[in-house]
Scaffold this motif. Structure first.
Motif, PDB file in Angstrom:
ATOM      1  N   ALA A  39       3.576  -2.693 -11.071  1.00  0.00           N
ATOM      2  CA  ALA A  39       3.587  -1.003 -11.121  1.00  0.00           C
ATOM      3  C   ALA A  39       4.642  -0.822  -9.976  1.00  0.00           C
ATOM      4  O   ALA A  39       5.793   0.534  -9.828  1.00  0.00           O
ATOM      5  CB  ALA A  39       2.666   0.273 -11.447  1.00  0.00           C
ATOM      6  N   MET A  40       4.189  -1.465  -8.277  1.00  0.00           N
ATOM      7  CA  MET A  40       3.835  -0.736  -7.350  1.00  0.00           C
ATOM      8  C   MET A  40       5.901  -1.950  -7.316  1.00  0.00           C
ATOM      9  O   MET A  40       6.955  -0.654  -5.955  1.00  0.00           O
ATOM     10  CB  MET A  40       3.833  -1.634  -5.457  1.00  0.00           C
ATOM     11  CG  MET A  40       2.252  -0.843  -5.818  1.00  0.00           C
ATOM     12  SD  MET A  40       1.271  -1.442  -4.501  1.00  0.00           S
ATOM     13  CE  MET A  40       2.012  -0.919  -2.575  1.00  0.00           C
ATOM     14  N   ALA A  41       6.269  -2.321  -8.053  1.00  0.00           N
ATOM     15  CA  ALA A  41       7.774  -3.327  -8.053  1.00  0.00           C
ATOM     16  C   ALA A  41       8.814  -2.212  -8.463  1.00  0.00           C
ATOM     17  O   ALA A  41       9.473  -2.028  -8.506  1.00  0.00           O
ATOM     18  CB  ALA A  41       7.467  -4.413  -8.885  1.00  0.00           C
ATOM     19  N   MET A  42       8.022  -1.783  -9.449  1.00  0.00           N
ATOM     20  CA  MET A  42       9.190  -0.642 -10.645  1.00  0.00           C
ATOM     21  C   MET A  42       8.526   0.917  -9.922  1.00  0.00           C
ATOM     22  O   MET A  42       9.736   1.726 -10.259  1.00  0.00           O
ATOM     23  CB  MET A  42       8.300  -0.536 -11.775  1.00  0.00           C
ATOM     24  CG  MET A  42       8.412  -2.212 -12.721  1.00  0.00           C
ATOM     25  SD  MET A  42       7.279  -1.388 -13.926  1.00  0.00           S
ATOM     26  CE  MET A  42       8.492   0.000 -14.800  1.00  0.00           C
ATOM     27  N   GLY A  43       8.759   1.220  -8.602  1.00  0.00           N
ATOM     28  CA  GLY A  43       8.641   2.341  -7.804  1.00  0.00           C
ATOM     29  C   GLY A  43       7.728   3.219  -8.142  1.00  0.00           C
ATOM     30  O   GLY A  43       7.078   4.399  -7.338  1.00  0.00           O
ATOM     31  N   VAL A  44       6.075   3.098  -8.885  1.00  0.00           N
ATOM     32  CA  VAL A  44       5.126   3.336  -8.518  1.00  0.00           C
ATOM     33  C   VAL A  44       4.637   3.612  -6.528  1.00  0.00           C
ATOM     34  O   VAL A  44       4.157   2.374  -6.452  1.00  0.00           O
ATOM     35  CB  VAL A  44       3.535   3.493  -9.682  1.00  0.00           C
ATOM     36  CG1 VAL A  44       2.406   3.985  -9.095  1.00  0.00           C
ATOM     37  CG2 VAL A  44       4.565   2.915 -10.851  1.00  0.00           C
ATOM     38  N   GLU A  45       4.027   4.866  -6.597  1.00  0.00           N
ATOM     39  CA  GLU A  45       3.798   4.939  -5.809  1.00  0.00           C
ATOM     40  C   GLU A  45       1.815   4.328  -4.743  1.00  0.00           C
ATOM     41  O   GLU A  45       2.018   5.300  -5.763  1.00  0.00           O
ATOM     42  CB  GLU A  45       5.128   6.069  -4.179  1.00  0.00           C
ATOM     43  CG  GLU A  45       5.785   6.508  -4.231  1.00  0.00           C
ATOM     44  CD  GLU A  45       6.029   7.495  -4.147  1.00  0.00           C
ATOM     45  OE1 GLU A  45       5.847   8.708  -2.723  1.00  0.00           O
ATOM     46  OE2 GLU A  45       7.033   8.240  -4.865  1.00  0.00           O
ATOM     47  N   CYS A  46       1.668   4.356  -4.290  1.00  0.00           N
ATOM     48  CA  CYS A  46       0.333   3.749  -3.975  1.00  0.00           C
ATOM     49  C   CYS A  46       0.039   4.167  -2.734  1.00  0.00           C
ATOM     50  O   CYS A  46       0.532   3.547  -1.601  1.00  0.00           O
ATOM     51  CB  CYS A  46      -0.401   2.679  -3.978  1.00  0.00           C
ATOM     52  SG  CYS A  46      -0.362   2.195  -5.970  1.00  0.00           S
ATOM     53  N   ILE A  47      -0.709   5.294  -2.213  1.00  0.00           N
ATOM     54  CA  ILE A  47      -1.422   5.722  -0.989  1.00  0.00           C
ATOM     55  C   ILE A  47      -2.921   5.929  -0.925  1.00  0.00           C
ATOM     56  O   ILE A  47      -3.615   5.781  -2.496  1.00  0.00           O
ATOM     57  CB  ILE A  47      -0.621   7.430  -0.783  1.00  0.00           C
ATOM     58  CG1 ILE A  47      -0.551   8.083  -1.906  1.00  0.00           C
ATOM     59  CG2 ILE A  47       0.894   7.204  -0.830  1.00  0.00           C
ATOM     60  CD1 ILE A  47      -0.396   9.480  -1.519  1.00  0.00           C
ATOM     61  N   ALA A  48      -2.966   6.047  -0.050  1.00  0.00           N
ATOM     62  CA  ALA A  48      -5.162   6.100   0.135  1.00  0.00           C
ATOM     63  C   ALA A  48      -5.031   7.106   0.903  1.00  0.00           C
ATOM     64  O   ALA A  48      -4.438   7.027   2.187  1.00  0.00           O
ATOM     65  CB  ALA A  48      -5.764   4.724   1.071  1.00  0.00           C
ATOM     66  N   TRP A  49      -6.038   8.261   1.424  1.00  0.00           N
ATOM     67  CA  TRP A  49      -6.068   8.690   2.261  1.00  0.00           C
ATOM     68  C   TRP A  49      -7.642   8.936   2.544  1.00  0.00           C
ATOM     69  O   TRP A  49      -8.494   9.030   1.060  1.00  0.00           O
ATOM     70  CB  TRP A  49      -5.505  10.375   1.566  1.00  0.00           C
ATOM     71  CG  TRP A  49      -4.680  10.580   1.957  1.00  0.00           C
ATOM     72  CD1 TRP A  49      -3.123  10.749   1.746  1.00  0.00           C
ATOM     73  CD2 TRP A  49      -3.877  11.326   3.156  1.00  0.00           C
ATOM     74  NE1 TRP A  49      -2.234  10.738   1.983  1.00  0.00           N
ATOM     75  CE2 TRP A  49      -2.581  11.292   3.539  1.00  0.00           C
ATOM     76  CE3 TRP A  49      -4.685  12.383   4.076  1.00  0.00           C
ATOM     77  CZ2 TRP A  49      -2.182  11.897   4.018  1.00  0.00           C
ATOM     78  CZ3 TRP A  49      -4.084  13.082   4.895  1.00  0.00           C
ATOM     79  CH2 TRP A  49      -2.802  13.109   4.743  1.00  0.00           C
ATOM     80  N   ARG A  50      -8.551   9.073   3.555  1.00  0.00           N
ATOM     81  CA  ARG A  50      -9.289   9.042   4.434  1.00  0.00           C
ATOM     82  C   ARG A  50     -10.111   9.964   4.117  1.00  0.00           C
ATOM     83  O   ARG A  50      -9.651  11.457   4.161  1.00  0.00           O
ATOM     84  CB  ARG A  50     -10.021   8.185   5.509  1.00  0.00           C
ATOM     85  CG  ARG A  50     -11.430   8.517   5.727  1.00  0.00           C
ATOM     86  CD  ARG A  50     -11.100   7.818   7.428  1.00  0.00           C
ATOM     87  NE  ARG A  50     -10.936   8.724   8.154  1.00  0.00           N
ATOM     88  CZ  ARG A  50     -11.396   9.761   8.844  1.00  0.00           C
ATOM     89  NH1 ARG A  50     -12.413   9.817   8.056  1.00  0.00           N
ATOM     90  NH2 ARG A  50     -10.420  10.075   9.842  1.00  0.00           N
TER      91      ARG A  50
END
Length: 253
Positions: free
Chosen positions: A224-235
């Motif tokens: 998914a990330m290679a396709m352009g889905v953004e993965c973000i993490a917030w604390r």
């Protein structure tokens, strides 16, 4: 997000039948802790690995709804290291919704329209948040609650890097796999897609897909990330008085 009333404290005896937990509440009677056992609702369908050990301090809320079978809800647990963990998975979407309204998450702060729980996708899913801004593609945001801390299983990590290592999911999750596929389809349709990992464990310093627990999910996230889905993490800052998202964390695929 502030809890509507102060949380009460107790000690976990056991969690069972997924949705129930027996605790010893910290209730003083004649200047001593009472030996009462209280059954409370556990709002978490997951394995809760590292979040539900007997003897740990827990914090619970109380509802005044007389129609409820169990008036109390398990909200937080405190591990022996002093980390607070929010086990009520409903809180993740509440925190992200609040952060979106307050424009806390910089990469998502410019959207003028925020809609929650919108139906979408060929697999008949519901997106946690649909963001819209005139002249831009729609933005689909899927929220995942991260509570699994494991410092020993990140392949190839140096010792300093692996400290505070969080993972999602905490077991195999066909549902989570489906959500990644739906986000990939959004990108293919020209929309923006974001997988937002809401970190509800104060000991977690970075997040990764749990390849060791759900290799299919891990592979899907990489694709998914290679396709352009953004993965973000917030604390989230977490305490018995309230919680809020405060800062981004590294996401290591």
């Amino acid at each position: 997000m502030q809890f509507s009333s102060p949380l009460q404290q107790g000690r976990l005896i056991q969690r069972y039948k997924r949705f129930l937990a027996d605790i010893k509440p910290n209730i003083l009677q004649n200047n001593a802790i009472a030996e009462e056992v209280l059954t409370i609702h556990c709002p978490n369908t997951g394995k809760m690995t590292g979040c539900a050990e007997p003897g740990w301090a827990i914090y619970y809320s109380t509802s005044h709804n007389t129609k409820r079978k169990y008036a109390h809800t398990w909200e937080l647990v405190e591990n022996p290291q002093g980390d607070f963990i929010c086990v009520n998975t409903v809180r993740a979407n509440q925190l992200v919704g609040e952060a979106l309204q307050q424009r806390t998450i910089a990469t998502l702060a410019h959207y003028g329209e925020i809609k929650a729980e919108q139906a979408y996708g060929s697999e008949r899913s519901r997106i946690d948040f649909l963001l819209r801004q005139t002249g831009e593609p729609d933005c689909y945001v899927e929220v995942k609650s991260v509570t699994l801390l494991d410092n020993d299983v990140l392949p190839g990590a140096t010792s300093w890097l692996s400290q505070g290592q969080g993972f999602f999911p905490d077991t195999q999750s066909v549902r989570a796999q489906k959500h990644v596929r739906e986000l990939m389809a959004c990108v293919q349709d020209g929309q923006r897609a974001v997988l937002l990992f809401c970190v509800l464990h104060t000991g977690i310093k970075q997040v990764s897909p749990a390849h060791h627990l759900d290799p299919v999910y891990g592979s899907l996230v990489s694709e998914a990330m290679a396709m352009g889905v953004e993965c973000i993490a917030w604390r989230a800052d977490i305490s018995p008085t309230g919680m809020q998202l405060v800062e981004p964390l590294p996401f290591i695929v």
